[in-house]
Design an enzyme around this catalytic site. Structure first.
Site, PDB file in Angstrom:
ATOM      1  N   LYS A  22     -23.896   4.472 -16.156  1.00  0.00           N
ATOM      2  CA  LYS A  22     -25.025   5.353 -15.854  1.00  0.00           C
ATOM      3  C   LYS A  22     -25.388   5.306 -14.368  1.00  0.00           C
ATOM      4  CE  LYS A  22     -30.067   5.589 -16.603  1.00  0.00           C
ATOM      5  NZ  LYS A  22     -30.618   4.946 -15.399  1.00  0.00           N
ATOM      6  N   ASN A  23     -25.516   4.094 -13.817  1.00  0.00           N
ATOM      7  CA  ASN A  23     -25.989   3.982 -12.436  1.00  0.00           C
ATOM      8  C   ASN A  23     -24.961   4.495 -11.425  1.00  0.00           C
ATOM      9  OD1 ASN A  23     -28.408   2.979 -13.305  1.00  0.00           O
ATOM     10  ND2 ASN A  23     -27.870   0.837 -13.001  1.00  0.00           N
ATOM     11  N   ARG A  97     -35.504   9.996 -11.908  1.00  0.00           N
ATOM     12  CA  ARG A  97     -35.514   9.194 -10.690  1.00  0.00           C
ATOM     13  C   ARG A  97     -34.235   9.370  -9.862  1.00  0.00           C
ATOM     14  NH1 ARG A  97     -38.663   5.758  -8.542  1.00  0.00           N
ATOM     15  NH2 ARG A  97     -37.862   4.376  -6.946  1.00  0.00           N
ATOM     16  N   ASP A 121     -38.125   4.821 -15.097  1.00  0.00           N
ATOM     17  CA  ASP A 121     -38.728   3.746 -15.883  1.00  0.00           C
ATOM     18  C   ASP A 121     -40.083   3.337 -15.335  1.00  0.00           C
ATOM     19  OD1 ASP A 121     -36.780   3.384 -17.787  1.00  0.00           O
ATOM     20  OD2 ASP A 121     -35.621   2.004 -16.563  1.00  0.00           O
ATOM     21  N   ASP A 319     -30.885  -5.517 -14.557  1.00  0.00           N
ATOM     22  CA  ASP A 319     -30.842  -4.713 -15.786  1.00  0.00           C
ATOM     23  C   ASP A 319     -30.421  -5.520 -17.012  1.00  0.00           C
ATOM     24  OD1 ASP A 319     -31.716  -2.476 -14.523  1.00  0.00           O
ATOM     25  OD2 ASP A 319     -29.781  -1.490 -14.373  1.00  0.00           O
ATOM     26  N   MET A 341     -37.389  -8.611  -9.079  1.00  0.00           N
ATOM     27  CA  MET A 341     -37.433  -7.299  -8.430  1.00  0.00           C
ATOM     28  C   MET A 341     -38.525  -6.369  -8.948  1.00  0.00           C
ATOM     29  SD  MET A 341     -33.436  -6.451  -7.769  1.00  0.00           S
ATOM     30  CE  MET A 341     -32.309  -7.699  -7.135  1.00  0.00           C
TER      31      MET A 341
END
Length: 434
Positions: A22-23, A97, A121, A319, A341
């Site tokens: 996904k990223n 985003r 998110d 993640d 983070m």
């Protein structure tokens, strides 16, 4: 809002193939705007966030053709810049985003960009400063309309420069790299992110004709070129899915083989799960997890409690901290999970506590998990998914729990995991969408 009904306590078995990352997809899809030529991308995950970005690109005039189950071609030879002035563009972009990474390619090729405040998110503050400071150093003029929460950027004369990023932001680095690819002169980015996804983007841009060196390090050098051409690109398997399936296998005492993992690109992820006591066996590029009744968390060499913390790559990805946390609830031993983070990402632990887990939430960033070694089963409850990664952690908890759980707001899970209910049913899980 949709929900999952999950009956837990069932041992799963079989093979599962991780989706495309996904990223990585969000970066790679934005990069198609850098050229008027055809770009073909394989292994695109069928998830909400990615599908929204593809729809947005299509609305902007990019020709999108589905060439296979997970393969698309894109041709941005007639981009409609006027669409960026519409309410529809701002609304769609703000809901996603990843849309912020449209700005780099738009500035590089067209010299202009516009974006409303991005969504994503709800995991604490996620500032845009790294992106915009980088653009400004390249010479972009940036204005923020605070009343309407809209960013206007003029990048008609981008020039290469040296910059030291204030944080090694993955999306920030990707955005700046794409903007610098066609800027005049040489750009040097120090403290650049170097995740495998960013390496993939740089490799793809180089195939398109960019001149990027230092790929895989935190010091990138980009010599600007006049134009970029088309290419074909295959995305990596999603390392977050791979980690999620490792945790799922351990929690449900299941024998699972995760196929085609590109193990050499996973960094310390396998070793971190091994420190949780989980047995992993590499079979070629597959990861085999045997059924394990017990797994014991290691301590540090001096016997003190293990800490698992997120770090910038090649450290442990943030993640997967929620997966480590939920997996620890049925391990033997204790672990401190330190989420550095984001300040709201551990707030889902109250649901796990309601299920019977022994967790002390020390503060917004740290939680101590006392493993139950399966002496006490988690129990099924009704709960809500607050974000993508917490949602999957709760799903794993539900699959291992005694009784039936209802997970609401599963749109969050769908944003990052394709057809997760169907794929889990293929392993024998009792899960249905209601």
């Amino acid at each position: 809002m949709g929900s999952f009904r999950v009956t837990g306590g069932i041992k799963l078995k079989g093979e599962i193939i991780p989706q495309g990352a996904k990223n990585e997809a969000l970066q790679i899809l934005c990069a198609v705007l850098l050229t008027p030529e055809k770009v073909t991308i394989e292994k695109i995950p069928n998830i909400v966030d990615v599908n929204k970005l593809i729809e947005l690109l299509s609305d902007m005039g990019v020709k999108v053709t589905k060439e296979g189950p997970d393969t698309y071609s894109f041709q941005a030879d007639e981009v409609n810049l006027d669409f960026m002035e519409t309410e529809e563009y701002l609304k769609k972009a703000s809901a996603l985003r990843g849309s912020v990474m449209l700005l780099g390619p738009l500035l590089a090729r067209f010299g202009t960009g516009k974006l409303s405040k991005p969504g994503g998110d709800k995991i604490g503050r996620r500032r845009m400063d790294t992106h915009f400071t980088g653009f400004q150093k390249l010479g972009a003029q940036f204005n923020y309309d605070a009343k309407n929460e809209i960013f206007h950027i003029d990048g008609k004369n981008l020039k290469g420069c040296y910059m030291l990023l204030d944080e090694a932001s993955v999306t920030g680095t990707a955005n700046i790299v794409m903007a610098a690819a066609m800027a005049e002169g040489t750009t040097t980015i120090y403290n650049a992110a170097c995740e495998p996804y960013l390496q993939q983007l740089c490799d793809m841009l180089n195939r398109m004709g960019a001149k990027i060196s230092g790929v895989g390090s935190n010091l990138l050098t980009i010599e600007g070129v006049k134009k970029l051409g088309g290419t074909r690109h295959k995305m990596l398997p999603d390392m977050i899915e791979i980690g999620s399936f490792i945790g799922l296998a351990a929690m449900t005492q299941s024998e699972i083989t995760i196929k085609d993992c590109q193990i050499h690109r996973l960094g310390i992820i396998p070793d971190t799960f091994r420190r949780m006591g989980i047995q992993l066996e590499f079979r070629g590029d597959d990861i085999f997890i045997p059924a394990q009744k017990h797994y014991e968390i290691e301590t540090f060499i001096d016997g003190s409690i293990l800490t698992v913390a997120d770090q910038i790559w090649p450290g442990f990805t943030p993640d997967l901290l929620s997966i480590i946390l939920v997996t620890a609830t049925q391990a033997k031993g204790t672990v401190l999970v330190h989420q550095k983070m984001f300040e709201s990402r551990l707030f889902f632990v109250d649901k796990l506590i309601d299920m019977g887990a022994q967790i002390i939430l020390c503060d917004p960033h740290r939680a101590t998990v006392i493993g139950l070694d399966r002496k006490t089963e988690l129990r099924g409850i009704r709960m809500t998914s607050p974000d993508i990664r917490a949602g999957v952690a709760l799903l794993i908890a539900a699959l291992s729990a005694n009784g039936t759980s209802i997970i609401d707001n599963i749109e969050q899970i769908d944003r990052g995991y394709q057809n997760i209910d169907e794929r889990l049913r293929a392993l024998g899980a009792d899960i249905e969408r209601i």
